[in-house]
Scaffold this motif. Structure first.
Motif: not given
Length: 269
Positions: A149-153, A210-211, A230-235, A254-255
């Protein structure tokens, strides 16, 4: 963020399911035309049902055979919790309305849900040949390559999206969708409103968006994307920030870096 315990039988079963879904995709691709089919509502609905029937004829038995003891969730537009055990939640033409209108945003999806949590999924896009796969604890992949997933914050830099889950939603839900789009237009960078949900969620899983949120519990449009993200590291949560499962009333994926901000915006509608 995992939404299910690791799925020990994933590798062999995933290969079988992938073969079955790709075969079903060939059937759906053969039915595709570059022009819209049907003018009246009755004609459009008939075309949609014909697509579903054609795909299920080649997909249902291979999936049930691949996982002895599994059950079949019959209504693709149904929501709410499933009984305990393993269920196939399948959308034979995810984005069917796009397919019958001659556009290219559609796919075939098959997800194994265990005790209301997706544990294995395959999403195949017949026109591009792309296949997205995920197993609980085994990561998410596109054509065998890992997804992240994206690294956006910052929500202000985010591409976000939503859409309606089914025709004929109640007025409160429709107004809530509209209000949420307005709120996100004021907080995010760009908002996409489109169907189907799965084709937005694969972009979240791949870091291209991103969401995604939806005020719905329609299982078939969410379980595949939920596991991929979820498996790509997202929430993946409900709108209260609690763990999501197939029985949840609403959905947010989302990321991780934008989840808190997205949740706060959506809590206002």
């Amino acid at each position: 963020m995992s939404i299910a315990m690791p799925f020990a039988a994933g590798t062999t079963l995933l290969s079988e399911v992938t073969v079955a879904v790709q075969a079903a995709g060939r059937t759906l691709r053969e039915r595709h035309t570059p022009h819209a089919r049907g003018v009246s509502l009755d004609e459009i609905v008939a075309e949609i049902h014909a697509n579903d029937d054609a795909v299920l004829e080649v997909l249902r038995e291979p999936l049930l055979r691949a996982r002895p003891g599994s059950q079949w969730a019959e209504d693709e537009l149904a929501g709410g919790a499933l009984p305990s055990g393993e269920w196939w939640v399948v959308d034979p033409a995810e984005g069917n309305i796009n397919h019958v209108h001659g556009t290219d945003d559609w796919a075939v999806t098959a997800t194994l849900v265990r005790d209301n949590r997706p544990v294995l999924t395959v999403v195949h896009l017949p026109l591009s040949g792309d296949t997205y796969t995920a197993t609980a604890g085994g990561g998410a992949h596109l054509n065998g390559r890992s997804l992240k997933v994206s690294a956006k914050t910052a929500l202000g830099a985010a591409l976000v999206g939503t859409g309606q889950a089914r025709p004929g939603e109640d007025e409160r839900t429709l107004r809530r969708i509209g209000d949420s789009v307005t709120a996100m237009l004021m907080s995010g960078l760009v908002v996409r409103v489109s169907v189907p949900a799965t084709l937005q969620l694969i972009h979240v899983a791949a870091g291209r968006a991103d969401a995604f949120w939806q005020f719905s519990d329609v299982r078939s449009g969410l379980v595949a994307g939920a596991l991929l993200v979820a498996e790509a590291g997202g929430t993946v949560t409900d709108m209260e920030g609690g763990p999501w499962n197939a029985g949840s009333r609403d959905f947010l994926a989302t990321a991780p870096g934008v989840h808190t901000a997205a949740l706060a915006v959506l809590a206002s509608v």
